[in-house]
Design a protein around this motif. Sequence first.
Motif, PDB file in Angstrom:
ATOM      1  N   GLY A 155      11.931  -9.485 -16.328  1.00 57.25           N
ATOM      2  CA  GLY A 155      11.425  -9.219 -17.678  1.00 57.25           C
ATOM      3  C   GLY A 155      12.515  -9.644 -18.654  1.00 57.25           C
ATOM      4  O   GLY A 155      13.633  -9.134 -18.586  1.00 57.25           O
ATOM      5  N   GLY A 166      15.686  -6.914 -15.402  1.00 54.06           N
ATOM      6  CA  GLY A 166      15.264  -7.049 -16.796  1.00 54.06           C
ATOM      7  C   GLY A 166      16.436  -7.446 -17.675  1.00 54.06           C
ATOM      8  O   GLY A 166      17.604  -7.284 -17.288  1.00 54.06           O
ATOM      9  N   ASN A 171       5.949  -3.737 -23.418  1.00 51.53           N
ATOM     10  CA  ASN A 171       6.817  -3.709 -22.230  1.00 51.53           C
ATOM     11  C   ASN A 171       6.222  -2.797 -21.158  1.00 51.53           C
ATOM     12  O   ASN A 171       6.555  -2.908 -19.988  1.00 51.53           O
ATOM     13  N   LEU A 179       8.533 -12.625 -17.176  1.00 54.71           N
ATOM     14  CA  LEU A 179       7.563 -11.932 -18.028  1.00 54.71           C
ATOM     15  C   LEU A 179       8.255 -11.627 -19.356  1.00 54.71           C
ATOM     16  O   LEU A 179       9.401 -11.202 -19.366  1.00 54.71           O
ATOM     17  N   GLN A 180       7.532 -11.815 -20.448  1.00 54.19           N
ATOM     18  CA  GLN A 180       8.172 -11.690 -21.760  1.00 54.19           C
ATOM     19  C   GLN A 180       7.384 -10.831 -22.734  1.00 54.19           C
ATOM     20  O   GLN A 180       6.150 -10.756 -22.652  1.00 54.19           O
ATOM     21  N   ILE A 228       4.792  -4.410 -18.246  1.00 57.93           N
ATOM     22  CA  ILE A 228       5.704  -4.772 -17.146  1.00 57.93           C
ATOM     23  C   ILE A 228       5.845  -3.576 -16.199  1.00 57.93           C
ATOM     24  O   ILE A 228       5.851  -3.738 -14.974  1.00 57.93           O
TER      25      ILE A 228
END
Length: 635
Positions: free
Chosen positions: A448, A553, A526, A478-479, A529
């Motif tokens: 992340g 992350g 977030n 993942l953003q 995630i």
Amino acid sequence: KDIPVTKQVPASDLTTCEATRQMLEKARKDGVVLNLDRAVDMKPCPIGVESACCKHCFMGPCRINPRDPYKKVGICGATIDTITARNLARNVATGSASHNDHGQHILHLFKGIIEKSVTDFSIADTRKLQNLATELGIDTEDRSVEDVAKDLCDELEKTFSNVDGEMPFMKRVPAATLELWRKDGIVPRGAMKEVMEMMSRTHIGCDQDYNHLMKQISRTALADGWGGSMVATELSDIMFGTPSPIVAEVNMGVLKEDHVNVIVHGHEPAMFEGMLAGVNDPFFIQAAKDKGAAGINLVGMCCSGAEMMSRHGIPHAGNFSSTEAVLVTGAVDAMVVDIQCIKQGLAQVAKCYDTHLITTSDRAHIEGATHIQFDETDPRTCTDEVLIKAISRFGSRSQPIQIPNQVQKGIQGFSHEYIEYMLGGTFRGSYSPLNDNIINGRIRGVAGVVGCTNPKVKQDYVHVELVRELIKNDVLVLQTGCSQIALSKAGFLTPEAAALAGPGLSEVCETVGMPPVLGLGSCVDNTRILIAASAMVKAGGLGNSIADLPAAGCAPEWMSEKALAIGQYFVSSGVYTVFGVGFPALSGTRFHDLLFNGLEQQGYGKWGMAKDPIEIARLMIDHIDKKRSQLGIDK
Ligand code: SF4
Ligand code: MSK
């Protein structure tokens, strides 16, 4: 004229965003000072930057020498460990309060829809409503959407108001992770309780054992990620639609000289959704045309912009460090803001470029801005007034217009539901395709990469170079938030970016037709995630708890207290989380050692810190490889 800046460095040293660079140079010529130049002129206190000072009572402030932190204690006797732990505690409490305040507002809107006091918004995703209700143990069989929604509302209310017991979303946490939290007494009860207790325990002369403070720091952070933020994400999806992939344009080139340009910047989706309805009203489109405009161009910035981009493909003009710079184009007829990450400096810049800066939340007024209160029960009163002002400003534009010709298309809108669907329909069953691809090594792990931009480092540089290195090493990224905007501007949110990935990741991307970098939305998102991580654990094959996953992350250019709360809820959930820029704890102290080592030994994740993007990538990949090795999949 603004306050003069004593030192100037080349604009290209301050940002890698070409549009922002051009506007910074224009602002300098215009005699206007932007945040990036103010940062050059500011000298942060060397004691404060290490969090080695305390102002929790008026016997102080007390300062500790960072080079010899155990030589002295505060007047009350507080050690460096107590001082730093209390400072972090209050940062996390503020970040958690911000997200929980946001989540509670979203819940209030949801309640208004159910009770019919709000009629301009509705429930858009009834399937998600049913699924979420079922997950939380609410009976949905043969019941109306309204009845289920009412029960869901009552259940989620406990997220904020509980004073004992466990928050509703604890039902989602993998069993081994929840067991650890229960053993250590850090399961969050209710967000208001946790934030209140954190503030009370950090009063002078109260909790003065950093190990004990750490537990409440974790609990307060978990009350954010598994609490108010998760409520905000899930109910926003239910009310405004769950995102699925959509093409959107990003960067200042989305402004149109011949249109009335309205920017919405902030964090809560309701006002932005209201603006979307307003700009599509034929009355206002005609009013704009009557003033000579080709139409009305609605554009987002920061996190509510990221949400609207994910749900509706609304164009996005840039991230946190560009919000003042965009006004320098002279093309923004109105900037409408709500809460969080809205610089006070915008008021002065807006004045210089004759732009309407309009605040809309009763929780965030700005001196020098116009306040037009947004009311969910009557959204049009606010949004109509905004449009009248914007259209009138278009009709009397007096500023030269200079819009940077910078725009990038990308695919946005990867909700956790869509990631599950895309990578095999479900995480459950015998190992899911995502887990399979991690186990077989095509995907080395998941990262992340999230968070803000911070003028202490060159804008977007660390985000982009870190992600470049991660995908090159087969790490799926993942953003969310301003980081997602940085990578969107750099062209990484396209299927073609698979060419920049390592052989395994690029094979998966090409098979599925997805980019190697997936944008999940705003900073409250977030939680997507967290939900995806839980689903990966439950799918099997990658250990029993989130701490077992080959995942890490990072917030490479963080700046806000919300970022610290997010970082801490990831660490407490089991994720190794690296921050760039710096960290507010002094290396070599016992509290620092607890954060950066001790927590991992207790079964949690841990903090890391590095400034260089390649160094950050190395830390994250080493951790992913360590977890792969522990899982026995390090072939
Ligand atoms: Fe100083 Fe203690 Fe007061 Fe903090 S609480 S300012 S360390 S006396
Ligand atoms: S807006 S918290 S600068 S991500 Fe969510 Fe961006 Fe950070 Fe604010």
